[in-house]
Design an enzyme around this catalytic site. Structure first.
Site, PDB file in Angstrom:
ATOM      1  N   GLY A 280       0.680  -1.243  -0.156  1.00 14.21           N
ATOM      2  CA  GLY A 280       0.043   0.008   0.033  1.00 14.21           C
ATOM      3  C   GLY A 280       0.831   1.151   0.058  1.00 14.21           C
TER       4      GLY A 280
ATOM      5  N   GLY B  76       2.851   2.691  -2.302  1.00 17.26           N
ATOM      6  CA  GLY B  76       3.195   3.092  -3.562  1.00 17.26           C
ATOM      7  C   GLY B  76       2.288   4.405  -3.955  1.00 17.26           C
TER       8      GLY B  76
ATOM      9  CB  CYS C 200      -0.273   1.437  -4.377  1.00 18.62           C
ATOM     10  SG  CYS C 200      -1.072   0.066  -3.618  1.00 18.62           S
TER      11      CYS C 200
END
Length: 349
Positions: free
Chosen positions: A183, A185, A188
């Protein structure tokens, strides 16, 4: 239901405390690392930064730029290149600065096995097995199967996970380098869509401790937005750091440059986004939702300029704590909790 109350930290939550140093210049710092991978027995020497296996980042052109840079950085090629293109690249350029990437789908596995049997197969030395959720038993079983099929002398990087016990299971299943991050990124949306995740600095620290106890390594994947974040990841014990957004928007993206209102942009998207799934899978499957976003990042030109900033920032961080080699950075790092890192009166850059 269980609640953990110990604070977990992200890169934005800390700074590295400076220490007395005898280093006279940044040029005196060696930011290369040398590793011998646990299962393959192969050796690595170079700057342990990996371009993420994403469209626009994990490209052949990025690999060529890294080779030209000469510091030993590597690229995890995205998994959507055609078999003949992969064979042509490996035949001409060799395997030293690339990882062959696959997911869990049968097509990826079949393509890998055909590649191994083909004209460039003997050159294959590194494989990245990439899934969003590395906690399924199916993933562990898949890794064992791939390790059996590719043999003992191929280095395997696999993930993603964020907890020590899963790092240990993956290493014991044949993984040399465990990819850490769920999570963090820039493109993302897993945390928004699922509520699942783990602050990246704490994940790096805890997973590195678990991996090193078994002779394995980790790659901190995601969450770095500036060179200082990369230094914090290495300071927290990461052996490798994987970059996506920081390497997006360059000439090496192999994507069309878009001009809007006189400014240039390059499209960048998460590999679980609807953009990626429409491009590579024909659409989002009915049993799932998109867990990535699509953005247009400013066009940045050649990646060489960004690499200079990244490598210069890491060298500078080492001088502030007296680490003559990148290997020493984690031993000389003390993190301090902060409420604010930057003076943003004139922006956050």
């Amino acid at each position: 239901m269980h609640i953990e109350t110990d604070p977990k930290l992200d890169f934005k939550d800390v700074l590295i405390r400076p220490k007395r140093s005898t280093l006279a210049s940044r040029k005196d710092v060696d930011i290369a690392r040398e590793f011998t991978f646990k299962w393959s027995g192969r050796k690595f020497k170079g700057v342990p930064i990996i371009a993420a296996n994403m469209d626009g980042v994990g490209t052949f052109d990025m690999a060529k730029a890294f080779e030209k840079d000469g510091n030993g950085l590597t690229v995890a090629l995205h998994k959507h290149y055609a078999l003949e293109d992969l064979e042509a690249y490996y035949t001409k350029n060799g395997p030293d600065n690339v990882w062959y990437s696959i997911g869990l789908v049968k097509d990826d596995q079949d393509k890998l096995l055909k590649f191994i049997k083909g004209k460039a197969g003997k050159k294959l030395d590194k494989v990245c097995i990439d899934v969003a959720n590395g906690y399924s038993q199916n993933f562990v079983d898949f890794i064992k199967k791939i390790r059996d099929k590719v043999g003992k002398d191929i280095t395997i990087m696999a993930g993603n996970v964020v907890t020590g016990e899963m790092v240990e299971e993956l290493i014991l299943s044949g993984v040399d380098v465990v990819k850490v991050g769920i999570g963090p990124g820039s493109v993302c949306t897993t945390r928004r869509m699922t509520g699942v995740g783990y602050p990246q600095l704490s994940a790096t620290i805890e997973c590195a401790d678990a991996a090193h106890g078994l002779g394995g390594l980790i790659c901190a994947d995601g969450g770095c937005t500036v060179p200082g974040d990369i230094a914090k990841a290495f300071g927290g014990g990461a052996d490798f750091v994987m970059l996506g957004g920081m390497l997006s928007g360059h000439d090496q993206a192999e994507q069309r440059v878009i001009e809007k209102d006189g400014e240039k942009f390059v499209q960048f998207y998460g590999m679980s986004s609807d953009t990626a799934m429409k491009k590579h899978k024909g659409g989002v499957a009915e049993y799932r939702a998109s867990e990535g976003k699509t953005v247009h990042v400013p066009y940045k030109g050649d990646v060489a300029v960004t690499l200079q900033d990244v490598l210069g920032g890491i060298r500078s961080a080492c001088t502030y704590v007296g680490a003559k080699r990148l290997k020493e950075l984690s031993k000389r790092t003390t993190f301090i909790r902060v409420n604010q890192q930057l003076n943003t009166v004139y922006g956050d850059r």
